[in-house]
Design an enzyme around this catalytic site. Sequence first.
Site, PDB file in Angstrom:
ATOM      1  N   ASP A 264       0.845  -1.196   0.000  1.00  0.00           N
ATOM      2  CA  ASP A 264       0.000   0.000   0.000  1.00  0.00           C
ATOM      3  C   ASP A 264       0.883   1.251   0.000  1.00  0.00           C
ATOM      4  OD1 ASP A 264      -1.925   1.939   0.395  1.00  0.00           O
ATOM      5  OD2 ASP A 264      -2.114   1.536   2.545  1.00  0.00           O
TER       6      ASP A 264
ATOM      7  N   ASP B 217      -3.986   4.002   2.723  1.00  0.00           N
ATOM      8  CA  ASP B 217      -5.415   3.787   3.023  1.00  0.00           C
ATOM      9  C   ASP B 217      -5.696   2.360   3.497  1.00  0.00           C
ATOM     10  OD1 ASP B 217      -5.119   2.347   0.726  1.00  0.00           O
ATOM     11  OD2 ASP B 217      -6.726   3.338  -0.390  1.00  0.00           O
TER      12      ASP B 217
ATOM     13  N   ASP C 157      -2.046  -1.124  -3.643  1.00  0.00           N
ATOM     14  CA  ASP C 157      -2.392  -0.377  -4.852  1.00  0.00           C
ATOM     15  C   ASP C 157      -1.290  -0.506  -5.902  1.00  0.00           C
ATOM     16  OD1 ASP C 157      -0.414   1.307  -3.742  1.00  0.00           O
ATOM     17  OD2 ASP C 157      -1.959   2.424  -2.644  1.00  0.00           O
TER      18      ASP C 157
ATOM     19  N   ASP D 126      -5.841 -10.192 -15.573  1.00  0.00           N
ATOM     20  CA  ASP D 126      -6.915 -11.143 -15.286  1.00  0.00           C
ATOM     21  C   ASP D 126      -8.118 -10.801 -16.164  1.00  0.00           C
ATOM     22  OD1 ASP D 126      -8.384 -13.135 -13.744  1.00  0.00           O
ATOM     23  OD2 ASP D 126      -6.983 -12.682 -12.119  1.00  0.00           O
TER      24      ASP D 126
ATOM     25  N   ASP E  65     -10.439 -16.174 -16.003  1.00  0.00           N
ATOM     26  CA  ASP E  65     -11.214 -16.621 -14.855  1.00  0.00           C
ATOM     27  C   ASP E  65     -12.324 -17.599 -15.278  1.00  0.00           C
ATOM     28  OD1 ASP E  65     -11.676 -15.934 -11.934  1.00  0.00           O
ATOM     29  OD2 ASP E  65     -13.673 -15.529 -12.717  1.00  0.00           O
TER      30      ASP E  65
ATOM     31  N   GLU F 282      -8.408 -20.710 -16.284  1.00  0.00           N
ATOM     32  CA  GLU F 282      -8.773 -21.376 -15.036  1.00  0.00           C
ATOM     33  C   GLU F 282      -9.963 -22.278 -15.343  1.00  0.00           C
ATOM     34  OE1 GLU F 282     -10.157 -20.273 -10.493  1.00  0.00           O
ATOM     35  OE2 GLU F 282     -11.089 -19.321 -12.208  1.00  0.00           O
TER      36      GLU F 282
ATOM     37  N   HIS G 189      -4.576 -17.125  -4.724  1.00  0.00           N
ATOM     38  CA  HIS G 189      -5.438 -16.281  -3.886  1.00  0.00           C
ATOM     39  C   HIS G 189      -6.732 -16.965  -3.467  1.00  0.00           C
ATOM     40  CE1 HIS G 189      -7.143 -16.082  -7.824  1.00  0.00           C
ATOM     41  NE2 HIS G 189      -8.177 -15.400  -7.395  1.00  0.00           N
ATOM     42  N   ASP G 190      -7.006 -18.148  -4.024  1.00  0.00           N
ATOM     43  CA  ASP G 190      -8.239 -18.874  -3.685  1.00  0.00           C
ATOM     44  C   ASP G 190      -7.988 -20.089  -2.801  1.00  0.00           C
ATOM     45  OD1 ASP G 190      -9.864 -17.214  -5.240  1.00  0.00           O
ATOM     46  OD2 ASP G 190      -9.596 -18.445  -7.030  1.00  0.00           O
TER      47      ASP G 190
HETATM   48  C1  NOJ Z   1     -12.075 -17.605  -9.641  1.00  0.00           C
HETATM   49  C2  NOJ Z   1     -11.312 -16.512  -8.969  1.00  0.00           C
HETATM   50  O1  NOJ Z   1      -9.975 -16.885  -8.858  1.00  0.00           O
HETATM   51  C3  NOJ Z   1     -11.976 -16.269  -7.645  1.00  0.00           C
HETATM   52  O2  NOJ Z   1     -11.220 -15.455  -6.797  1.00  0.00           O
HETATM   53  C4  NOJ Z   1     -13.345 -15.693  -7.926  1.00  0.00           C
HETATM   54  O3  NOJ Z   1     -14.056 -15.572  -6.718  1.00  0.00           O
HETATM   55  C5  NOJ Z   1     -14.146 -16.573  -8.873  1.00  0.00           C
HETATM   56  N1  NOJ Z   1     -13.374 -17.105  -9.968  1.00  0.00           N
HETATM   57  C6  NOJ Z   1     -15.279 -15.800  -9.466  1.00  0.00           C
HETATM   58  O4  NOJ Z   1     -14.799 -14.833 -10.361  1.00  0.00           O
END
Ligand code: NOJ
Length: 590
Positions: free
Chosen positions: A26, A30, A34, A103, A226, A280, A354-355
């Site tokens: 950051d 904030d 960013d 993305d 995605d 993905e 990140h998931d």
């Molecule tokens: C996969 C993404 O990596 C995830 O973070 C997102 O919540 C879902 N697709 C929906 O876009």
Amino acid sequence: MSVTDDERRWWKESVVYQIYPRSFNDADGDGIGDIPGIVERLDYLDALGVDVVWLCPVYDSPNVDNGYDVSDYRAILDTFGTMADWEELLEGLHDRDMRLVMDLVVNHTSDEHEWFVRSRAGDPEYEDYYIWREGESVAEQEYEEGLYDPADYDLPREARERPPNDWESFFGGPAWTYDDERGEWFLHIFDRKQPDLDWDCDRVRAEVFEMMEWWFEKGIDGFRMDVINLISKPAGLPDGADDDAIVRGADQFVNGPRVHEYVREMHERAVPDDAMTVGEMVELSVDEAKEFLGPDGDGMSMVFNFDHMRLDFGPEGGRWSRGDWSLRELKETITRWQTGLDGEGWNSLYLNNHDEPRMVSRFGDPAYRRTSAKLLATLLYTLQGTPYLYQGEELGMTNYPFSSLAEVRDVDTLKNVAQLERAGRFASDDDLLELVRYRSRDNARTPMQWSADEHAGFTDGEPWIPVNPNHDEINVDAEREDPESVWHYYRDLIDLRHDENVLVYGSYELLLPDHDRLWVYTRTLTDDDGAVDERTLTVLNVASAETRFEPPEAVAGEAEELLVSNYDAESTTVEAETLRPWEARVYRLQ
Ligand code: NOJ
């Protein structure tokens, strides 16, 4: 396999670094990462040696799903900066010989996207952009007997309608929401604020392709796509037919009837030949993957599959359950993709993003944090495919010790957990939190740990999500100072990957397939006549205990060189010996 110049691609020889911008750095205080914050860290990325940055969404968005709900594909979210900041980022990367992959989130938009606003208002130009349907009427009797409760769909008491089919959202609950303004239901496979686009509508495809071209003209090098294998829904939107589907209806909307036509059209119309694309793809077999990949398929460079991310689902099924993964299954899964795509596609290599929770907490052992992080890295950098490094992985960052749901920000976690709670799945609050600590996506989304300072040096303000308390020990400053750190190990592996063709292109062969602790494999490059040109051997002791290694005859004997090891080891003899917990070695064979 042998490798000809024809088969070489820059993205096969690259290491990709994934940035989740909200949590990276950051610059303006904030509390939210960013783009100027990323620019400040370009020299850091350069020092680590990565080649490509995959930037998670930075487009305008109401952030219900942290940017995966885009309200304007051609604008930068204010909180992240301006288009000029983004241009500086691109230039800064290119100046350092790094590339930028953006993305692409086009299965759905935000409900605040202008297209949806117009579609819901019935604007004739936009009415077909999304998937709108009439509901199914509910018989008076069903209603009277309480078999149908309109409240389940946030509908008023007097409503007598249920959704058009039984599909469920990945975030829990029905995949349909009734819209008062239009008087119809719209489909959303994710949150209700993420309505699915109707890809059968020609104008939708044309708009998306134009937008992609616009970004390519700005100079990007590729897209990560995605949930791209969800874009084609079957005619008539039939109910789910598979009780074991990852969510109800997935058997219908995953790899739908026109998915290849659309992905191919996208590559033909909107993707330059030299660009990198990575799709993905949920619920994908190796054979299905081949149809998407390369010039013989739809033109995609590589896919992310999830097979290895499912090995620790529990008996209840689905992501929000927990079971034990076994090394044998993990080996078998990865091996299937390694051998299946050899010469016929290209793998992407990842154990977290990140998931997903942090890989050390899931596949390693926090009690052997450094050593197990290094072993997992050794695996990723000695398989065939392109390694993806998720921010913080290079420090051996771990899951977050959630002690209350108040620390959770993620829509997926909050919604799914609430649903399970209603269904009585948890015996206690602690039970619930234990699952969150294991599974939540927020484990990966806590801020990048730059230093031992307050908020880990991530921000001068109040961070949007808690910082992991272990940042006093695990942080970039400490890692870079210590030559034995996880960070330096990654640096070495990345160099090695750049130097050794065999590690990029060589064919993978699994040895000792039935061993339940050792993962042993070779990588082999042959010359045009099929004779072995180069060969490496990876030996991994995937256990928090010593393990006896008896090398198979084919690889026993003198090696030319020990290329990597996460312990003090120098021997170049591949011989029977006892490996230490999480010991990893890579040899160049003669
Ligand atoms: C996969 C993404 O990596 C995830 O973070 C997102 O919540 C879902 N697709 C929906 O876009």
